[in-house]
Scaffold this motif. Structure first.
Motif, PDB file in Angstrom:
ATOM      1  N   TYR A   1      -8.053   5.922  17.573  1.00 57.42           N
ATOM      2  CA  TYR A   1      -7.259   7.071  18.044  1.00 57.42           C
ATOM      3  C   TYR A   1      -7.423   8.271  17.112  1.00 57.42           C
ATOM      4  N   TYR A   2      -7.304   8.053  15.811  1.00 56.89           N
ATOM      5  CA  TYR A   2      -7.233   9.161  14.861  1.00 56.89           C
ATOM      6  C   TYR A   2      -8.592   9.758  14.477  1.00 56.89           C
ATOM      7  N   GLU A   3      -9.687   9.080  14.759  1.00 59.26           N
ATOM      8  CA  GLU A   3     -10.992   9.643  14.386  1.00 59.26           C
ATOM      9  C   GLU A   3     -11.289  10.944  15.123  1.00 59.26           C
ATOM     10  N   ARG A   4     -10.744  11.153  16.303  1.00 56.81           N
ATOM     11  CA  ARG A   4     -10.971  12.407  17.042  1.00 56.81           C
ATOM     12  C   ARG A   4     -10.420  13.627  16.303  1.00 56.81           C
ATOM     13  N   PHE A   5      -9.500  13.381  15.362  1.00 60.59           N
ATOM     14  CA  PHE A   5      -8.928  14.468  14.567  1.00 60.59           C
ATOM     15  C   PHE A   5      -9.606  14.584  13.200  1.00 60.59           C
ATOM     16  N   GLY A   6     -10.614  13.733  12.961  1.00 58.45           N
ATOM     17  CA  GLY A   6     -11.357  13.779  11.710  1.00 58.45           C
ATOM     18  C   GLY A   6     -10.958  12.748  10.675  1.00 58.45           C
ATOM     19  N   PHE A   7     -10.034  11.845  10.997  1.00 58.38           N
ATOM     20  CA  PHE A   7      -9.600  10.825  10.040  1.00 58.38           C
ATOM     21  C   PHE A   7     -10.623   9.699   9.956  1.00 58.38           C
ATOM     22  N   THR A   8     -10.899   9.259   8.722  1.00 57.96           N
ATOM     23  CA  THR A   8     -11.811   8.132   8.478  1.00 57.96           C
ATOM     24  C   THR A   8     -11.273   7.338   7.279  1.00 57.96           C
ATOM     25  N   ASP A   9     -11.916   6.223   7.018  1.00 56.17           N
ATOM     26  CA  ASP A   9     -11.570   5.444   5.825  1.00 56.17           C
ATOM     27  C   ASP A   9     -12.561   5.695   4.687  1.00 56.17           C
ATOM     28  N   ALA A  10     -13.399   6.711   4.822  1.00 50.36           N
ATOM     29  CA  ALA A  10     -14.455   6.988   3.845  1.00 50.36           C
ATOM     30  C   ALA A  10     -13.930   7.263   2.435  1.00 50.36           C
ATOM     31  N   SER A  11     -12.739   7.835   2.308  1.00 53.22           N
ATOM     32  CA  SER A  11     -12.242   8.192   0.974  1.00 53.22           C
ATOM     33  C   SER A  11     -10.970   7.433   0.585  1.00 53.22           C
ATOM     34  N   THR A  12     -10.683   6.342   1.279  1.00 50.65           N
ATOM     35  CA  THR A  12      -9.440   5.612   0.983  1.00 50.65           C
ATOM     36  C   THR A  12      -9.669   4.240   0.342  1.00 50.65           C
ATOM     37  N   GLY A  13     -10.905   3.870   0.090  1.00 47.67           N
ATOM     38  CA  GLY A  13     -11.221   2.539  -0.411  1.00 47.67           C
ATOM     39  C   GLY A  13     -10.625   2.196  -1.753  1.00 47.67           C
ATOM     40  N   GLU A  14     -10.333   3.180  -2.568  1.00 49.25           N
ATOM     41  CA  GLU A  14      -9.770   2.942  -3.899  1.00 49.25           C
ATOM     42  C   GLU A  14      -8.293   3.297  -3.973  1.00 49.25           C
ATOM     43  N   LEU A  15      -7.673   3.526  -2.812  1.00 47.13           N
ATOM     44  CA  LEU A  15      -6.245   3.825  -2.751  1.00 47.13           C
ATOM     45  C   LEU A  15      -5.508   2.611  -2.214  1.00 47.13           C
ATOM     46  N   TRP A  16      -4.242   2.455  -2.590  1.00 45.88           N
ATOM     47  CA  TRP A  16      -3.455   1.377  -2.023  1.00 45.88           C
ATOM     48  C   TRP A  16      -2.018   1.837  -1.822  1.00 45.88           C
ATOM     49  N   MET A  17      -1.349   1.114  -0.945  1.00 47.49           N
ATOM     50  CA  MET A  17       0.036   1.401  -0.587  1.00 47.49           C
ATOM     51  C   MET A  17       0.977   0.528  -1.424  1.00 47.49           C
ATOM     52  N   PRO A  18       2.247   0.927  -1.544  1.00 45.73           N
ATOM     53  CA  PRO A  18       3.223   0.137  -2.313  1.00 45.73           C
ATOM     54  C   PRO A  18       3.793  -1.030  -1.503  1.00 45.73           C
ATOM     55  N   GLY A  19       2.939  -1.941  -1.113  1.00 45.29           N
ATOM     56  CA  GLY A  19       3.338  -3.088  -0.292  1.00 45.29           C
ATOM     57  C   GLY A  19       2.185  -3.496   0.599  1.00 45.29           C
ATOM     58  N   HIS A  20       2.447  -4.431   1.481  1.00 39.67           N
ATOM     59  CA  HIS A  20       1.401  -4.933   2.383  1.00 39.67           C
ATOM     60  C   HIS A  20       0.951  -3.842   3.358  1.00 39.67           C
ATOM     61  N   PHE A  21      -0.358  -3.712   3.521  1.00 36.70           N
ATOM     62  CA  PHE A  21      -0.931  -2.803   4.518  1.00 36.70           C
ATOM     63  C   PHE A  21      -2.309  -3.321   4.887  1.00 36.70           C
ATOM     64  N   GLN A  22      -2.777  -2.903   6.046  1.00 35.21           N
ATOM     65  CA  GLN A  22      -4.108  -3.301   6.498  1.00 35.21           C
ATOM     66  C   GLN A  22      -5.105  -2.251   6.020  1.00 35.21           C
ATOM     67  N   ARG A  23      -5.954  -2.639   5.088  1.00 35.42           N
ATOM     68  CA  ARG A  23      -6.904  -1.727   4.452  1.00 35.42           C
ATOM     69  C   ARG A  23      -7.686  -0.881   5.461  1.00 35.42           C
TER      70      ARG A  23
END
Length: 191
Positions: A117-139
């Motif tokens: 859904y979000y890729e049409r707005f330019g969102f990708t996982d290209a720059s999030t590989g070294e980031l994490w959330m404060p709890g469980h999340f789906q990488r």
């Protein structure tokens, strides 16, 4: 006709009812919610969609850091009332809030969501590989949009809330208001 406008304080109940319908009670268990709790959305970046006076869509952006000392925004939640889905309301909300964030000088937006859904707005996982959330999340669902090229280059670390805290009610005023009202009613009955 659907109107997109800034969220008002008076929209709170309708927004919460919409989010309950869209996501259910599980929405409070999400890791993203930990970053929003007790905070206000970023200034000017909480939008609603209204159709014939009824709130039918909402999106908000929140101030966070993408690792130490790297300002970013966190999107969420985006919701459209089930009766109004597949009409472009969500896409319009997304485009408007992204444009406002860019104009306000923000550098990046993060979200946890469906890449399809979000890729049409330019969102990708290209720059999030070294980031994490404060709890469980789906990488694979941690996505980002750089509003300025290179904004997340080398971003590494915990995503943390930095937004303005919600104002706390003045308990003394609340108690005085409740107690004062009760005394006035008692005094009226005695008279």
């Amino acid at each position: 006709m659907v109107t997109i406008r800034e969220e008002k304080l008076s929209d709170a109940l309708a927004r919460e009812a919409l989010l309950d319908e869209a996501y259910g009670a599980d929405r409070f268990a999400k890791t993203s919610e930990r970053l929003r709790e007790g905070r206000q959305p970023a200034a000017g970046l909480a939008l609603v969609a209204v159709h014939h006076g009824r709130l039918v869509g909402t999106v908000r952006l929140w101030s966070v850091t993408a690792g130490p000392a790297r300002a970013a925004l966190l999107l969420g939640p985006l919701a459209v009332h089930p009766e109004h889905r597949n009409r472009g309301i969500g896409a319009t909300l997304m485009r408007r809030v992204i444009a406002r964030a860019r104009l306000a000088g923000h550098r990046a937006i993060l979200l946890v969501g469906d890449a399809a859904y979000y890729e049409r707005f330019g969102f990708t996982d290209a720059s999030t590989g070294e980031l994490w959330m404060p709890g469980h999340f789906q990488r694979e669902r941690l996505l980002a949009l750089e509003l300025r090229s290179g904004a997340l280059a080398g971003a590494r670390g915990l995503i943390a809330a930095t937004g303005q805290l919600e104002p706390k009610p003045d308990l003394n005023r609340l108690i005085a208001g409740i107690g004062g009202g009760a005394r006035s009613a008692s005094a009226r009955r005695a008279a």
